[in-house]
Every structure is written in structure tokens, then in C-alpha cells.
Enzyme design. Structure first.
Site, PDB file in Angstrom:
ATOM      1  N   GLU A 110      -1.947   6.383  -0.663  1.00  0.00           N
ATOM      2  CA  GLU A 110      -3.365   6.402  -0.252  1.00  0.00           C
ATOM      3  C   GLU A 110      -3.544   7.572   0.717  1.00  0.00           C
ATOM      4  O   GLU A 110      -4.061   8.615   0.329  1.00  0.00           O
ATOM      5  CB  GLU A 110      -3.741   5.069   0.413  1.00  0.00           C
ATOM      6  CG  GLU A 110      -5.193   5.013   0.889  1.00  0.00           C
ATOM      7  CD  GLU A 110      -5.488   3.830   1.815  1.00  0.00           C
ATOM      8  OE1 GLU A 110      -4.571   3.274   2.442  1.00  0.00           O
ATOM      9  OE2 GLU A 110      -6.686   3.485   1.941  1.00  0.00           O
TER      10      GLU A 110
ATOM     11  N   HIS B 156       0.852  -1.189   0.000  1.00  0.00           N
ATOM     12  CA  HIS B 156       0.000   0.000   0.000  1.00  0.00           C
ATOM     13  C   HIS B 156       0.893   1.247   0.000  1.00  0.00           C
ATOM     14  O   HIS B 156       1.824   1.342   0.806  1.00  0.00           O
ATOM     15  CB  HIS B 156      -0.849   0.051   1.271  1.00  0.00           C
ATOM     16  CG  HIS B 156      -2.005  -0.904   1.306  1.00  0.00           C
ATOM     17  ND1 HIS B 156      -1.888  -2.246   1.059  1.00  0.00           N
ATOM     18  CD2 HIS B 156      -3.317  -0.693   1.584  1.00  0.00           C
ATOM     19  CE1 HIS B 156      -3.085  -2.821   1.179  1.00  0.00           C
ATOM     20  NE2 HIS B 156      -3.971  -1.898   1.503  1.00  0.00           N
TER      21      HIS B 156
HETATM   22  N1  ADE Z   1      -6.005  -2.311   5.947  1.00  0.00           N
HETATM   23  C1  ADE Z   1      -7.242  -2.571   5.514  1.00  0.00           C
HETATM   24  N2  ADE Z   1      -7.634  -1.640   4.637  1.00  0.00           N
HETATM   25  C2  ADE Z   1      -6.622  -0.755   4.507  1.00  0.00           C
HETATM   26  C3  ADE Z   1      -6.419   0.423   3.771  1.00  0.00           C
HETATM   27  N3  ADE Z   1      -7.338   0.910   2.923  1.00  0.00           N
HETATM   28  N4  ADE Z   1      -5.246   1.075   3.909  1.00  0.00           N
HETATM   29  C4  ADE Z   1      -4.294   0.615   4.735  1.00  0.00           C
HETATM   30  N5  ADE Z   1      -4.436  -0.503   5.456  1.00  0.00           N
HETATM   31  C5  ADE Z   1      -5.587  -1.186   5.347  1.00  0.00           C
HETATM   32 ZN    ZN Z   2      -6.069  -2.149   1.324  1.00  0.00          ZN
END
Ligand code: ADE
Ligand code: ZN
Length: 333
Positions: free
Chosen positions: A196, A193
């Protein structure tokens, strides 16, 4: 059935613990004798959270209800069935070995449950499921390394890669290089990730430090044209989750979401639900929104399914089977 509903779909970014709706979480808690905090639910039908950090806390609380292999079996069987009814042919789920450890369960027991649910769903609905264990960034690099070691010590044919989720504002991607190196050197593809809740520099740092072929979200790379170029040139695949981004306030509304700009910049994108009941979404809804709000045609949406299957961490033969299913549909689009 309308053209989008009928499309074969594939999802690469869904947290299996985050796929369980409130009713199922309550049922698991009851059968395990666990008292869930009242504050977990806003009313009878919704999880209660108000921002990214309280979302992560609600997620932790819901995980507490999952205690046994059969809980994971039920959660994934339920989820894959719902996806199949919306046209999904392939779903790669993130699993969280650290949440499993929190309740004193072991990694192999979670896998046993997940694999049983995957087998049952494929037998009944034809949908294929695979698993990507993830580490949690906010719990730090030592625990990430432990997750990587645990995964390598107990290989399973349905475990196809490694990833990282959690609070992107904690630690730096480079801190997790030892964990990612270990699994990558063992032949597992990786995703993390980034971009975001943090900006394009977070995506840049992830691409520079970690051996990833995909980025979870990555949408904020849209703020840096040079980075976008590089993502397009390198063929890095973005696991885009528009419904999650709107729910978590990364963007105010769909009109300001960069999905279209990412595509126009030549980036490979996929569509994903992330944690569907928390964000009031599903893989079917993500495809429908991409069609109605972003103007993607059924042919473009089918291309997105193709991109997802090409970027999936699944074995070659399964990929070939999935690709044939998409091609079988393509003639009618
Ligand atoms: N864990 C579950 N959903 C998530 C997200 N959108 N961003 C980071 N960690 C997560
Ligand atoms: Zn996620």
C-alpha cells in the site's frame, strides 16, 4: 435500481473503528464523557487528516470515543445496515484489540458488543458479519504476539481469522512471524496489509515470511510482473481498496490505479472500502466506481463478489448459503 446497485456484494477489508462516521464518533464521545480534540474534524462533516501518518493519528483519536461494548455494537450495527442497503450480503471487519486495550476495555467486552451488533444486523437485514482481529505493525512484534495470544485465549464463533494493519514502513513482516505462526497453527487463516504505502518488495517479504492467503491492498505488486505472476499462480487474494488508495495518495487518480492490470494479470481481486468515512467511500461506491471508471461489467463485478465469498474466512455452511444467494442473482445478470 441500476444493475450495479442491485448486485450482491461482499467486503473483506474494512476496519470497524474506521467505519464510524464523524456524527457517530461525536455521539459516542458525548455519551462516554470524552473530549475529542477539535483538530479531529475539518468541518462539521469530515475527519481531518492530510497524509497516511496523520490519517492513522485521526483514526487513533476517533477510537478514543469507543469505550464500551454497546459502542462497538452501535458502530457495527450502523455499518452493516449501511452495507446491506447497498446490496452487501457479507462483510468481514477488522477489529483492533490494541485500541480497545488503550482505553482500558478488554477484548471479550469488545467482542460481545460486536457480536450483538452482527446478530441484530443479520436479523434485520440478512447481512452476515464476521470479525478479524488485527495487530498494528507500528506497535511492534511483542504487542502483535500479545494480540495473537489474547485472541486464542478467548475464541468466539464470529472471530474467523487474524491480520495486521498499521504503518507498513515500520519493522519487517518476518518480525511478526511468531504471532502469525501461533494463530495459523491454531487453524486461523491470515491476511496482512502490504503493498500500500510500500512497494512490491513489501508484498514479496510478506508472502515469504507470513502464512497469509490474502493481502490487504497489495496493489503495488503491480510494479513487479514476476510477483504478479506468482500471486496469480498461488491464488493469493488481493483486498483492493481503490477509493482508499486515491484518498491516501497511493495513486494520483483512478486512471493510474492498477485494478484493471491486476485482473488482466490473472490475480484474484476483491473490492473494499477500508475506512469509508475517512475516504468518502462505501462498498456500494467501490462497486459503482469499478463499473464506471474501470469498465467492469455487472457479470465481472458479480465474479468479484464470488471471489470474496470464496476467500472469506467464514465457515463452510455460511459460505454455502452466501454462494447460493449469489447464484440466485446470477441468472438475472
Ligand atoms: N488502518 C486503518 N486503515 C489502514 C490502512 N489503509 N493502512 C494501514 N493501516 C490501516
Ligand atoms: Zn486497511
Amino acid at each position: 435500481m441500476n444493475a450495479i446497485a442491485a448486485l450482491p456484494k461482499a467486503e473483506l477489508h474494512c476496519h470497524i473503528e474506521g467505519s464510524a462516521p464523524p456524527d457517530l464518533v461525536r455521539r459516542l464521545a458525548r455519551r462516554n464523557g470524552i473530549d475529542l480534540p477539535d483538530s479531529l474534524f475539518a468541518d462539521g462533516t469530515r475527519f481531518a487528516w492530510k497524509d497516511f501518518i496523520s490519517f492513522l493519528a485521526a483514526y487513533d483519536a476517533a477510537c478514543d470515543a469507543m469505550r464500551r461494548p454497546e459502542d462497538y455494537r452501535d458502530v457495527i450495527y450502523d455499518y452493516l445496515g449501511r452495507c446491506a442497503r447497498e446490496g452487501a450480503i457479507y462483510v468481514e471487519v477488522f477489529s483492533s484489540p490494541e485500541h480497545v486495550e488503550d482505553v482500558g476495555m478488554d477484548y471479550a467486552a469488545q467482542l460481545e458488543g460486536l457480536a450483538a451488533g452482527i446478530d441484530a444486523a443479520e436479523a434485520e437485514c440478512g447481512i452476515v458479519g464476521r470479525i478479524i482481529p488485527i495487530c498494528l505493525r507500528h506497535r511492534g512484534p511483542e504487542r502483535a504476539l500479545a494480540v495473537a495470544r489474547t485472541m486464542l485465549a478467548a475464541p468466539h464463533p464470529y472471530v474467523v481469522g487474524f491480520g495486521m494493519a498499521g504503518d507498513e514502513l515500520r519493522y519487517a513482516p518476518a518480525d511478526f512471524a511468531p504471532a502469525f505462526r501461533l494463530v495459523a497453527d491454531a487453524g486461523y487463516p491470515c491476511t496482512a496489509h502490504a503493498g500500500e504505502v510500500a512497494g512490491p518488495q513489501s508484498v514479496r517479504a510478506t508472502l515469504d515470511a507470513l502464512p497469509v492467503s490474502r493481502i490487504g491492498h497489495g496493489v503495488r505488486a503491480s510494479e513487479d510482473p514476476r510477483l504478479l505472476d506468482e500471486i496469480a499462480r498461488r491464488g493469493v487474494v488481493l483486498e483492493v481498496c481503490p477509493g482508499s488508495n486515491i484518498a491516501l495518495g497511493v495513486y494520483r487518480n483512478l486512471a493510474s490505479h492498477p485494478l484493471r492490470r491486476l485482473i488482466d494479470a490473472g490475480c484474484k481481486v476483491t473490492l473494499n472500502s477500508d475506512d469509508p468515512p475517512y475516504f468518502d467511500t462505501s462498498i456500494g461506491r467501490e462497486y459503482a466506481t469499478a463499473g464506471h471508471a474501470f469498465g467492469l461489467t455487472p457479470r465481472q463485478l458479480l465474479d468479484i463478489t464470488e471471489t470474496a465469498v470464496a476467500a472469506a474466512f467464514v465457515d463452510r455452511d455460511t459460505r454455502r448459503r452466501l454462494t447460493a444467494r449469489i447464484a440466485g442473482h446470477a441468472a438475472s445478470v
